[in-house]
Motif scaffolding. Structure first.
Motif, short mmCIF file in Angstrom:
data_model
loop_
_atom_site.label_atom_id
_atom_site.label_comp_id
_atom_site.label_asym_id
_atom_site.label_seq_id
_atom_site.Cartn_x
_atom_site.Cartn_y
_atom_site.Cartn_z
N GLY A 1 -6.84 -12.03 11.42
CA GLY A 1 -5.76 -13.01 11.47
C GLY A 1 -4.89 -13.04 10.24
N ARG A 2 -5.31 -12.38 9.17
CA ARG A 2 -4.50 -12.36 7.94
C ARG A 2 -3.52 -11.19 8.03
NH1 ARG A 2 -6.33 -11.14 1.75
NH2 ARG A 2 -4.42 -11.86 0.75
N LEU A 3 -2.27 -11.49 8.28
CA LEU A 3 -1.27 -10.47 8.60
C LEU A 3 -0.49 -9.95 7.41
CD1 LEU A 3 0.17 -12.03 11.88
CD2 LEU A 3 -1.71 -10.40 11.62
N SER A 4 -0.82 -10.42 6.21
CA SER A 4 -0.13 -9.92 5.02
C SER A 4 -1.15 -9.69 3.91
CB SER A 4 0.93 -10.93 4.55
OG SER A 4 0.32 -12.15 4.17
N GLY A 5 -0.66 -9.19 2.79
CA GLY A 5 -1.56 -8.93 1.67
C GLY A 5 -1.11 -7.71 0.89
N PRO A 6 -1.86 -7.32 -0.14
CA PRO A 6 -1.50 -6.14 -0.93
C PRO A 6 -1.38 -4.90 -0.05
CG PRO A 6 -3.22 -7.40 -2.03
CD PRO A 6 -3.05 -8.00 -0.67
N GLY A 7 -0.32 -4.15 -0.26
CA GLY A 7 -0.11 -2.92 0.49
C GLY A 7 0.82 -3.05 1.69
N LEU A 8 1.24 -4.27 2.01
CA LEU A 8 2.08 -4.47 3.20
C LEU A 8 3.43 -3.76 3.08
CD1 LEU A 8 2.66 -5.72 5.95
CD2 LEU A 8 3.38 -7.82 4.77
N SER A 9 4.08 -3.89 1.94
CA SER A 9 5.40 -3.26 1.79
C SER A 9 5.30 -1.74 1.88
CB SER A 9 6.04 -3.66 0.45
OG SER A 9 5.20 -3.31 -0.63
N CYS A 10 4.24 -1.17 1.31
CA CYS A 10 4.04 0.28 1.42
C CYS A 10 3.68 0.68 2.84
CB CYS A 10 2.95 0.74 0.45
SG CYS A 10 3.51 0.81 -1.27
N MET B 1 -2.92 -10.81 -8.11
CA MET B 1 -1.71 -10.46 -8.85
C MET B 1 -0.46 -10.91 -8.11
SD MET B 1 -2.54 -6.54 -10.04
CE MET B 1 -4.05 -6.09 -10.91
N GLY B 2 0.63 -11.07 -8.85
CA GLY B 2 1.92 -11.31 -8.25
C GLY B 2 2.51 -10.02 -7.71
N HIS B 3 3.62 -10.11 -7.00
CA HIS B 3 4.20 -8.93 -6.37
C HIS B 3 4.62 -7.88 -7.40
CE1 HIS B 3 4.13 -10.60 -2.35
NE2 HIS B 3 4.68 -11.73 -2.82
N LEU B 4 5.21 -8.30 -8.51
CA LEU B 4 5.64 -7.35 -9.53
C LEU B 4 4.45 -6.67 -10.18
CD1 LEU B 4 7.96 -6.08 -11.08
CD2 LEU B 4 7.89 -8.02 -12.68
N GLU B 5 3.40 -7.44 -10.45
CA GLU B 5 2.18 -6.87 -11.04
C GLU B 5 1.55 -5.85 -10.10
OE1 GLU B 5 -0.18 -9.85 -13.81
OE2 GLU B 5 0.34 -10.81 -11.90
N ARG B 6 1.53 -6.16 -8.80
CA ARG B 6 0.99 -5.22 -7.81
C ARG B 6 1.78 -3.93 -7.80
NH1 ARG B 6 0.41 -9.06 -2.45
NH2 ARG B 6 -1.05 -10.59 -3.32
N ALA B 7 3.10 -4.06 -7.84
CA ALA B 7 3.95 -2.87 -7.82
C ALA B 7 3.68 -1.99 -9.04
CB ALA B 7 5.41 -3.28 -7.76
N LYS B 8 3.56 -2.61 -10.21
CA LYS B 8 3.28 -1.86 -11.43
C LYS B 8 1.90 -1.21 -11.37
CE LYS B 8 6.19 -4.59 -14.59
NZ LYS B 8 6.20 -5.49 -15.77
#
Length: 295
Positions: free
Chosen positions: A162-171, A243-250
């Motif tokens: 049921g969790r439809l988002s999270g780290p890696g979604l944009s990629c 982490m925040g989105h920017l931290e994840r991206a880095k």
């Protein structure tokens, strides 16, 4: 029709109106028939291809967290619990493949018909595909990661569907966009090249189209590989959730750069082989099913 002819004697305007209604009905019937064939292609072709290729998808997951094993070594881990063990975690992605390939087919074709913009159509289909499959594929990745662990302390908590988002979604969305680009954007140009090859015209149109789809999907797999790799790594790296989105991206960019900087071309070649073997077969098989369903 007889009704139209009879009404023409009484009222020319009524006859014209009836003709418009009949024409609209014929157009609606054609649209419904095309839509049904596209839905069937997604419902049949999607689960068939995704289910068959589950071991390769599992090998991609392990590759994201294992930079030491060879290409063959990844598959030894995938099938360590026997042949059926190679299909670990595959049931959820198979079920999700129905809406996933509905996005790849009908959503793409609908947006393309309405907008005439291939890039927008790819983005719409890629986004819809991620909404349908992100949680199932993340869960599959985590289950395969756990299946390759020998200690309970190394195992991950498997995320709920049921969790439809999270780290890696944009990629995940970017991966879908570039992977789909092969059969949707590049393949028509590849077909022209295939047709020019010596002896190519001896083969059927379907065979030449499949060859074009495969070569195009190999290119798409190469471009989409870094995004898929980051998704697989992120799915099995719970620290990213804090982490925040920017931290994840880095963190993701740093991990990808450092991994290939340390291991070199051999690791890059291994990961490309795994990705190409999955994406090339996935979209070539699906493209063949879609064409057959739409005939």
């Amino acid at each position: 029709s007889r009704l139209q002819g009879g009404c023409a004697l009484l009222n020319p305007n009524m006859a014209a109106a009836i003709a418009q209604v009949e024409g609209l009905s014929q157009v609606t019937a054609v649209i419904q028939a095309e839509g049904l064939s596209e839905m069937l292609a997604g419902a049949v072709g999607g689960p068939l291809t995704v289910g068959t290729l589950t071991p390769i998808r599992n090998a991609m997951t392990l590759a994201a967290k294992d930079s030491l094993s060879s290409f063959a070594g990844l598959y030894r881990q995938v099938f360590a619990r026997g042949f059926l063990g190679g299909f670990c975690g595959g049931s959820r992605p198979v079920l999700a493949a129905v809406p996933q390939f509905t996005a790849i087919g009908p959503v793409y074709l609908f947006v393309e018909r309405e907008s005439g913009n291939t890039g927008l159509s790819l983005l719409a289909a890629a986004s819809a595909e991620s909404i349908c499959t992100f949680s199932a594929q993340r869960r599959n990745a985590q289950m395969q990661y756990n299946a390759a662990r020998t200690s309970a302390s190394e195992m991950l908590v498997v995320e709920p569907l049921g969790r439809l988002s999270g780290p890696g979604l944009s990629c995940h969305v970017a991966r879908n966009f570039f992977a789909m680009m092969g059969i949707r954007l590049v393949s028509p140009y590849s077909l022209k090249v295939v047709n020019c090859l010596p002896g190519a015209m001896k083969y059927s149109e379907e065979t030449r189209t499949m060859a074009a789809d495969l070569s195009s999907s190999i290119l798409a797999a190469t471009v989409s590989m870094p995004f898929n790799h980051i998704f697989s790594w992120a799915a099995c790296t719970p620290e990213l959730a804090k982490m925040g989105h920017l931290e994840r991206a880095k963190a993701s960019a740093g991990w990808l750069f450092n991994t290939y900087k340390q291991q070199g071309v051999s690791l890059l070649g291994r990961d490309l082989m795994v990705r190409i073997s999955y994406t090339g077969l996935l979209f070539t098989m699906y493209g063949a099913v879609e064409r057959r369903m739409r005939k």
